[in-house]
Design an enzyme around this catalytic site. Structure first.
Site, PDB file in Angstrom:
ATOM      1  NE  ARG A 129     -39.374 -63.699 -20.838  1.00 45.30           N
ATOM      2  CZ  ARG A 129     -38.732 -62.802 -21.540  1.00 45.30           C
ATOM      3  NH1 ARG A 129     -39.286 -61.627 -21.797  1.00 45.30           N
ATOM      4  NH2 ARG A 129     -37.517 -63.042 -21.999  1.00 45.30           N
TER       5      ARG A 129
ATOM      6  CE1 TYR B 223     -34.905 -65.390 -17.061  1.00 39.62           C
ATOM      7  CE2 TYR B 223     -36.981 -64.742 -18.036  1.00 39.62           C
ATOM      8  CZ  TYR B 223     -36.196 -65.688 -17.423  1.00 39.62           C
ATOM      9  OH  TYR B 223     -36.706 -66.935 -17.203  1.00 39.62           O
TER      10      TYR B 223
ATOM     11  CB  CYS C  48     -45.790 -55.797  -1.401  1.00 37.65           C
ATOM     12  SG  CYS C  48     -47.433 -55.230  -1.069  1.00 37.65           S
TER      13      CYS C  48
HETATM   14  N1  LLP Z   1     -36.085 -76.858 -26.246  1.00 38.91           N
HETATM   15  C1  LLP Z   1     -35.481 -76.886 -25.047  1.00 38.91           C
HETATM   16  C2  LLP Z   1     -34.761 -78.079 -24.626  1.00 38.91           C
HETATM   17  C3  LLP Z   1     -35.538 -75.780 -24.200  1.00 38.91           C
HETATM   18  O1  LLP Z   1     -34.925 -75.813 -23.027  1.00 38.91           O
HETATM   19  C4  LLP Z   1     -36.267 -74.629 -24.623  1.00 38.91           C
HETATM   20  C5  LLP Z   1     -36.373 -73.461 -23.748  1.00 38.91           C
HETATM   21  C6  LLP Z   1     -36.901 -74.656 -25.877  1.00 38.91           C
HETATM   22  C7  LLP Z   1     -36.776 -75.789 -26.662  1.00 38.91           C
HETATM   23  C8  LLP Z   1     -37.693 -73.497 -26.405  1.00 38.91           C
HETATM   24  O2  LLP Z   1     -36.893 -72.390 -26.598  1.00 38.91           O
HETATM   25  P1  LLP Z   1     -37.447 -71.061 -27.328  1.00 38.91           P
HETATM   26  O3  LLP Z   1     -37.734 -71.383 -28.784  1.00 38.91           O
HETATM   27  O4  LLP Z   1     -38.683 -70.651 -26.623  1.00 38.91           O
HETATM   28  O5  LLP Z   1     -36.352 -70.093 -27.158  1.00 38.91           O
HETATM   29  N2  LLP Z   1     -38.035 -68.393 -19.286  1.00 38.91           N
HETATM   30  C9  LLP Z   1     -37.071 -67.848 -20.215  1.00 38.91           C
HETATM   31  C10 LLP Z   1     -36.796 -68.786 -21.366  1.00 38.91           C
HETATM   32  C11 LLP Z   1     -36.317 -70.144 -20.917  1.00 38.91           C
HETATM   33  C12 LLP Z   1     -36.120 -71.069 -22.076  1.00 38.91           C
HETATM   34  C13 LLP Z   1     -35.933 -72.454 -21.590  1.00 38.91           C
HETATM   35  N3  LLP Z   1     -35.835 -73.422 -22.617  1.00 38.91           N
HETATM   36  C14 LLP Z   1     -37.590 -66.512 -20.725  1.00 38.91           C
HETATM   37  O6  LLP Z   1     -38.664 -66.091 -20.295  1.00 38.91           O
HETATM   38  O7  LLP Z   1     -36.954 -65.848 -21.522  1.00 38.91           O
END
Ligand code: LLP
Length: 445
Positions: free
Chosen positions: A330, A334, A361
């Protein structure tokens, strides 16, 4: 520094999580190690259930499995009465392997394969959240072949910009997800779905982004979505019985992040939905939320062992740990920021400023820039906080580093829920064509 969940500093100056000494955990299970605080996961799941039960009883809380999913996590979510959002055959398989009740599963994804859709129909998942027309038509064909109806939601792109990092925004109109509202595609999709025989359109879904700490973006989303619901009722005589607002509530990674509680979030969206529905004379739909990060994020800590320490005079001190972008991509992806402390010297004053480097690396493999800690020594155990969401689930074998183990801690007990990968695991799926094989090889052909 803020401690999360059940964390405390013991009389020996060590960090404790779930009543377990983090230094002992590192000794017993090795590092890097993901430590998940079960009580904190359950507290957060309960908080969602409770705030909605009090403010909007006709609601469902669906945990977003992409955040952190293992069979044990599925068991915890089931025990807490949550449903599950899965986005792939692999996540669905994990849920099925855990015996998760499939009627409480929602299948997501912008490019579900036929095999994934078949799997969902075979196991009778509760809802399929349809993302595009190709999927809608495929689903009708597959369901009609089975002569079984399938209940769906349509994913709508409401065009709301959440205040969050742009790479993880999914709600804007220029998005690979869902049907756009403003350009009329969402209405066309509803019309098409209503013509189909085996697809039953139950409601609508949207998701405006992740790590959102400004609740006003949810207010706007509810306004936009309910306007659309009212329009569909007036023009197509179709009632939206279920409205999913997706996930998105953020967590406090560092002091820069505002603290927004699940209670505040739940009360706010429940009240907004009720007032908007009343304004537009709409029946209240079932409300669905799909939290991920706000359930698992703060409950996770990664333990690392400090290795090489390199001071570049007048510039910075690099403290390298035995993990990095393989277990937490992450930061590189990000520019995410994390807090950490030395788990074996947690009550010593932070007199040094160092940058924590991973062991891959790549210069970009950094975990934390400018962290205040007691002067680190090789062999110290570094605990990085808030790694429960999108760390294990996004981990890779880059540089052929085995992925870490995951332990679940609670009341002084630690249980292994994911084994550490071994070097054998890394070559397990390799095959060598006969023309390249040599007698010296140690793997079976
Ligand atoms: N519902 C849907 C349709 C989603 O696409 C996501 C997350 C969630 C629920 C859950 O969202 P949350 O409550 O966790 O914000 N890899 C990125 C985050 C990608 C989120 C994708 N969708 C990161 O590490 O910040």
């Amino acid at each position: 520094m803020k401690l999360y969940g059940t964390m405390e500093i013991g009389p020996n100056g060590h960090l404790y999580i779930g009543g377990c000494d983090a230094v002992e955990l590192a000794k017993q299970w090795g590092t890097p190690l993901y430590v998940m605080d079960e009580a904190e996961i359950r507290r957060r799941a309960k908080a969602y259930k409770q705030v909605l039960a009090e403010n909007y009883p006709d609601s469902r809380v669906i945990y977003a499995g992409k955040t952190f999913m293992t069979t044990a996590m599925c068991r915890i979510m089931e025990e807490e009465g949550l449903g599950l959002d899965v986005v792939s055959g692999g996540e669905l398989y994990t849920a099925i392997a855990a015996g998760f009740p499939t009627e409480n599963i929602y299948l997501h994804g912008n490019n579900k394969s036929e095999a994934e859709l078949e799997m969902a129909l075979e196991h009778r998942v509760g809802r399929i959240v349809v993302d595009n027309l190709y999927e809608l038509e495929t689903l009708e064909r597959l369901a009609s072949a089975r002569k079984e109806k399938v209940q769906i939601l349509l994913r709508v792109t409401p065009g709301v910009e959440a205040h969050t990092h742009s790479y993880i925004r999914t709600g804007q109109i220029d998005s690979k997800f869902g049907f756009g509202l403003e350009n009329g595609l969402a209405k066309e999709a509803v019309e098409r779905a209503l013509q189909l025989q085996y697809v039953e359109l139950i409601g609508l879904h949207c998701h405006i982004g992740s790590q959102i700490l400004g609740l006003d973006s949810f207010d706007v989303t509810i306004e936009v979505m309910l306007d659309f619901v009212a329009k569909l009722k007036a023009e197509l005589k179709w009632e939206c019985r279920e409205l999913s607002l997706g996930g998105g509530l953020g967590i406090r990674y560092t002091a820069k992040d505002e603290e927004v509680s699940i209670e505040e979030f739940g009360t706010r969206i429940a009240n907004k939905l009720k007032s908007e529905a009343e304004k537009l004379s709409l029946d209240l739909p079932t409300l669905v939320v799909e939290p991920g990060r706000s359930i698992a994020g703060e409950a996770g800590t990664t333990l690392y062992t400090v290795g090489s320490i390199k001071e570049i005079p007048g510039i910075r001190k690099y403290v390298a740990v035995d993990g990095g972008m393989g277990d937490n991509p992450r930061v590189a992806l990000y520019q995410a920021e994390y807090q950490a402390l030395l788990a074996n010297r947690a009550n010593e004053p932070a007199t040094d400023v160092v940058s924590i480097a991973g062991k891959c690396c790549e210069s970009g493999d950094m975990l934390i820039w400018d962290l205040k800690v007691p002067e680190p020594k090789s062999g110290d155990i570094l605990a990085v906080f808030c790694t429960g969401a999108y760390n294990y689930s996004m981990a890779s074998n880059y540089n052929r580093l085995p992925r870490p183990a995951v332990v679940l801690v609670k009341d002084g007990n630690a249980d292994l829920i994911v084994k550490r990968e071994t070097y054998e695991d890394l070559v397990r799926l390799d095959t060598v064509p006969a023309r390249l094989a040599s007698k010296k090889m140690k793997i079976a052909l």
